[in-house]
Design an enzyme around this catalytic site. Structure first.
Site, PDB file in Angstrom:
ATOM      1  N   ASN A   6       0.865  -1.180   0.000  1.00 57.39           N
ATOM      2  CA  ASN A   6       0.000   0.000   0.000  1.00 57.39           C
ATOM      3  C   ASN A   6       0.904   1.233   0.000  1.00 57.39           C
ATOM      4  O   ASN A   6       1.486   1.564   1.025  1.00 57.39           O
ATOM      5  CB  ASN A   6      -0.890  -0.039   1.257  1.00 57.39           C
ATOM      6  CG  ASN A   6      -1.710   1.224   1.431  1.00 57.39           C
ATOM      7  OD1 ASN A   6      -1.797   2.050   0.527  1.00 57.39           O
ATOM      8  ND2 ASN A   6      -2.309   1.368   2.604  1.00 57.39           N
ATOM      9  N   TRP A   7       1.028   1.858  -1.169  1.00 55.79           N
ATOM     10  CA  TRP A   7       1.950   2.998  -1.273  1.00 55.79           C
ATOM     11  C   TRP A   7       1.393   4.273  -0.645  1.00 55.79           C
ATOM     12  O   TRP A   7       2.107   5.257  -0.519  1.00 55.79           O
ATOM     13  CB  TRP A   7       2.269   3.263  -2.752  1.00 55.79           C
ATOM     14  CG  TRP A   7       3.265   2.318  -3.333  1.00 55.79           C
ATOM     15  CD1 TRP A   7       3.682   1.125  -2.820  1.00 55.79           C
ATOM     16  CD2 TRP A   7       3.976   2.495  -4.563  1.00 55.79           C
ATOM     17  NE1 TRP A   7       4.610   0.543  -3.647  1.00 55.79           N
ATOM     18  CE2 TRP A   7       4.806   1.362  -4.728  1.00 55.79           C
ATOM     19  CE3 TRP A   7       3.989   3.484  -5.535  1.00 55.79           C
ATOM     20  CZ2 TRP A   7       5.647   1.205  -5.828  1.00 55.79           C
ATOM     21  CZ3 TRP A   7       4.813   3.338  -6.625  1.00 55.79           C
ATOM     22  CH2 TRP A   7       5.639   2.209  -6.770  1.00 55.79           C
ATOM     23  N   LYS A   8       0.094   4.268  -0.322  1.00 58.35           N
ATOM     24  CA  LYS A   8      -0.543   5.478   0.223  1.00 58.35           C
ATOM     25  C   LYS A   8      -0.272   6.653  -0.722  1.00 58.35           C
ATOM     26  O   LYS A   8      -0.226   6.453  -1.921  1.00 58.35           O
ATOM     27  CB  LYS A   8      -0.078   5.738   1.662  1.00 58.35           C
ATOM     28  CG  LYS A   8      -0.206   4.467   2.510  1.00 58.35           C
ATOM     29  CD  LYS A   8      -0.004   4.685   3.976  1.00 58.35           C
ATOM     30  CE  LYS A   8      -0.142   3.351   4.702  1.00 58.35           C
ATOM     31  NZ  LYS A   8      -0.100   3.485   6.154  1.00 58.35           N
ATOM     32  N   HIS A  90      -9.626   1.488   4.684  1.00 58.21           N
ATOM     33  CA  HIS A  90      -8.361   1.643   5.418  1.00 58.21           C
ATOM     34  C   HIS A  90      -8.585   2.624   6.573  1.00 58.21           C
ATOM     35  O   HIS A  90      -9.336   3.587   6.433  1.00 58.21           O
ATOM     36  CB  HIS A  90      -7.275   2.172   4.471  1.00 58.21           C
ATOM     37  CG  HIS A  90      -5.918   2.138   5.094  1.00 58.21           C
ATOM     38  ND1 HIS A  90      -5.496   3.096   5.998  1.00 58.21           N
ATOM     39  CD2 HIS A  90      -4.903   1.249   4.987  1.00 58.21           C
ATOM     40  CE1 HIS A  90      -4.265   2.790   6.395  1.00 58.21           C
ATOM     41  NE2 HIS A  90      -3.886   1.674   5.796  1.00 58.21           N
ATOM     42  N   GLU A  92      -6.911   4.966   7.694  1.00 58.33           N
ATOM     43  CA  GLU A  92      -6.618   6.373   7.389  1.00 58.33           C
ATOM     44  C   GLU A  92      -7.811   7.018   6.689  1.00 58.33           C
ATOM     45  O   GLU A  92      -8.064   8.208   6.862  1.00 58.33           O
ATOM     46  CB  GLU A  92      -5.331   6.467   6.551  1.00 58.33           C
ATOM     47  CG  GLU A  92      -4.114   6.199   7.434  1.00 58.33           C
ATOM     48  CD  GLU A  92      -2.901   5.661   6.698  1.00 58.33           C
ATOM     49  OE1 GLU A  92      -2.854   5.715   5.459  1.00 58.33           O
ATOM     50  OE2 GLU A  92      -1.993   5.170   7.391  1.00 58.33           O
ATOM     51  N   GLU A 164      -5.663  -4.625  10.484  1.00 59.27           N
ATOM     52  CA  GLU A 164      -4.633  -3.604  10.700  1.00 59.27           C
ATOM     53  C   GLU A 164      -4.948  -2.822  11.971  1.00 59.27           C
ATOM     54  O   GLU A 164      -5.763  -1.882  11.940  1.00 59.27           O
ATOM     55  CB  GLU A 164      -4.610  -2.627   9.516  1.00 59.27           C
ATOM     56  CG  GLU A 164      -4.257  -3.272   8.192  1.00 59.27           C
ATOM     57  CD  GLU A 164      -3.606  -2.274   7.252  1.00 59.27           C
ATOM     58  OE1 GLU A 164      -2.506  -2.564   6.783  1.00 59.27           O
ATOM     59  OE2 GLU A 164      -4.191  -1.195   7.015  1.00 59.27           O
ATOM     60  N   GLY A 170       2.412   2.360  10.761  1.00 61.19           N
ATOM     61  CA  GLY A 170       3.434   3.403  10.640  1.00 61.19           C
ATOM     62  C   GLY A 170       4.146   3.731  11.936  1.00 61.19           C
ATOM     63  O   GLY A 170       4.853   4.736  12.026  1.00 61.19           O
ATOM     64  N   SER A 209       3.109  -2.044  10.378  1.00 61.36           N
ATOM     65  CA  SER A 209       4.541  -2.163  10.672  1.00 61.36           C
ATOM     66  C   SER A 209       5.139  -3.528  10.330  1.00 61.36           C
ATOM     67  O   SER A 209       6.012  -4.036  11.036  1.00 61.36           O
ATOM     68  CB  SER A 209       4.824  -1.796  12.133  1.00 61.36           C
ATOM     69  OG  SER A 209       4.480  -0.434  12.364  1.00 61.36           O
ATOM     70  N   GLY A 231       4.839   1.373   4.579  1.00 65.32           N
ATOM     71  CA  GLY A 231       6.168   1.960   4.403  1.00 65.32           C
ATOM     72  C   GLY A 231       7.193   1.039   3.752  1.00 65.32           C
ATOM     73  O   GLY A 231       7.929   1.459   2.848  1.00 65.32           O
TER      74      GLY A 231
END
Ligand code: PGA
Length: 246
Positions: A6-8, A90, A92, A164, A170, A209, A231
């Site tokens: 997931n590159w966000k 997600h 976020e 998640e 992160g 993570s 990440g």
């Protein structure tokens, strides 16, 4: 095993170069690999990975197929651009855009309408975990976010769940193995109740993570069928080490 990156809101031409490198670093044959770049890169990414077995996904979609929704992307448009999957719900997006379970459910239906596999994310906050609510929160999100499935394709072709924990994303923090095992078991039980025997086939990913150093342990826990990696998916060398731990 499915290893999804997931590159966000990261990536650019340089990141596309990382993907070209990635294919040369993969030694494991056991992993299906998916990369979810920002929507602006889906087409280029699909071209870059053509013939490698890596597939491409979006990070969100709108529930409708078209219309007056400035800035939004219909799942049909993602599919046209070369995506085969889409991440939905997600944390976020739940936090930044107030996405509710019922919206995630509508988006999941929309992804299915467009022929995309939905990767539906669930997970508790730190506060919910310390209040002992983890399983209740996660199963509640599943109940609210998953539609019934009566389509032709096998359920595992259209649905993936990503667990998640919000506090693990992160931060470098990860739950204990026992905690991951307990939540994944509860998710499996929920899937069996919701979908019958087909619920056994749905992949449950762990995300939050995941790094080259912990991937091997996490990926071998019971009912962990892959990882959703943020990440560490941006660097070919790190992502390849995670993939090669399968
Ligand atoms: P992280 O993100 O691997 O950077 O913690 C995971 C995710 O949000 O999907």
């Amino acid at each position: 095993m499915l290893i999804a990156g997931n590159w966000k809101m990261n990536g650019g031409q340089q990141a596309l170069g990382e993907v070209r490198q990635l294919t040369g670093l993969i030694t494991s044959k056991g992993a299906e690999i998916l990369i979810c770049p920002p929507a602006t890169l889906v087409t280029q990414m699909a071209q870059a990975v053509a013939g490698t077995g890596i597939s491409v996904g979006g990070q969100d979609c709108h529930p409708e197929a078209s219309g007056a929704h400035t800035g939004d992307i219909a799942p049909e448009l993602l599919k046209d651009a070369g995506a085969q999957s889409v991440i939905l719900g997600h944390s976020e997006r739940r936090a930044d855009h107030g996405e509710s379970d019922s919206l995630v459910q509508a988006k999941t239906r929309a992804a299915w309408r467009a022929g995309l596999r939905a990767i539906v994310c669930v997970g508790e906050t730190a506060q919910q975990r310390s209040a002992g609510l983890t399983i209740a929160v996660v199963t509640g999100q599943l109940s609210g976010s998953l539609p019934g499935w009566s389509g032709q394709a096998a359920l595992d072709q259209v649905l993936v769940i990503a667990y998640e924990p919000v506090w693990a994303i992160g931060t470098g923090l990860v739950p204990s193995n026992e905690d991951i095992i307990a939540v994944h078991a509860a998710i499996r039980t929920h899937l069996l109740q919701a979908f019958g025997p087909a619920g056994k086939t749905v992949k449950i990913l762990y995300g939050g993570s995941v790094k080259p150093d912990n991937a091997q342990t996490i990926l071998h826990l019971p009912e962990v069928n892959g990882a959703l990696v943020g990440g560490a998916s941006l660097k070919a060398a790190d992502f390849a080490r995670i993939i090669n731990s399968v």
